[in-house]
Scaffold this motif. Structure first.
Motif: not given
Length: 249
Positions: A242-244, A141-148
């Motif tokens: 990213x989280x796995x 899943x895409x992390x909340x801080x992706x492309x911060x």
């Protein structure tokens, strides 16, 4: 984006490119895994495997030789249309694509040995229902801080106000409640460099990172300033979080 807007956007992108960003020129530093090769580590030649939120099918087709049968599902008719075209062109006989809602998996109980899900919602109870005993579920899943820094520049973005790690924590809780006992989580936050402005523009136009990107008058001046501020020798810098989760029944 609200749910209706997102579904319409996702279906449109499905018909345009099937969620395929292989032509985008970008480099990353600090990536700790590649999701679909991770999936293949858990596949045996005799396995039947399910991929939830399969998009345009390009990733699933790339690992088709690793199991007896792969089934990819997606809620978007546009994505499935693209995936079926790619499957026909690939000549892979053991991959099937079906339009289906991940919240209602229409398969026999305990039918799959491996279930995967990349960057798409899933229902833990439904996954548990169709996964065989001792089967494995993997999700990225895409992390909340992706492309911060992109979100900060625009003052809005996907999961912009969400607490970091909240989605992963929610999924782990739901998996436990669904009967999974061996649950492991992994995380990385990598530097990401886009080679040209066109590469970054393609990303923003074909993902919901910045909702309604390009529909506001200020968006392109903001993008221009962002590119000036974050261009380095390696390219236009942002980040990929990213989280796995790997869970066994």
């Amino acid at each position: 984006m609200n749910e209706i807007d997102y579904k319409a956007f996702y279906d449109q992108i499905g018909r345009l490119n099937g969620w395929d960003f292989s032509k985008v020129k970008a480099a990353s530093e600090g990536v700790l895994w590649d999701f679909f090769p991770e999936v293949t580590r858990h596949c045996k030649p005799s396995d039947i495997c399910l991929d939830i939120g399969t998009g345009g099918g390009e990733a699933l087709l790339s690992i088709a030789d690793c199991a007896l049968l792969f089934v990819g599902i997606d809620q978007s008719a546009g994505m499935i249309e693209t995936a079926r075209k790619r499957a026909e062109e690939s000549g892979k006989p053991n991959v099937r694509f079906l339009q289906m809602d991940a919240r209602r998996l229409e398969f026999p109980e305990r039918f799959f040995q491996v279930v995967s899900c990349r960057h798409s919602p899933f229902d833990a109870a439904e996954v548990a229902k169709v996964l065989a005993q001792d089967g494995v579920f993997l999700t990225q899943q895409v992390g909340e801080k992706d492309k911060l820094n992109v979100k900060e520049a625009f003052g809005r973005g996907q999961a912009w106000e969400a607490e970091e790690g909240a989605l992963t924590s929610q999924y782990v809780t739901e998996l436990r409640e669904a009967g999974f006992t061996d649950i492991r989580t992994f995380h990385y936050n990598a530097a990401e460099y886009y080679e040209t402005a066109e590469d970054l523009l393609f990303l923003l136009k074909h993902t919901p990172i910045i909702p309604e990107f390009g529909q506001r008058e200020a968006d392109f001046p903001i993008l221009h300033q962002f590119i000036q501020d974050y261009t380095e020798d390696k390219g236009i810098r942002t980040n990929s979080e990213r989280y796995m989760i790997i869970a066994k029944k």
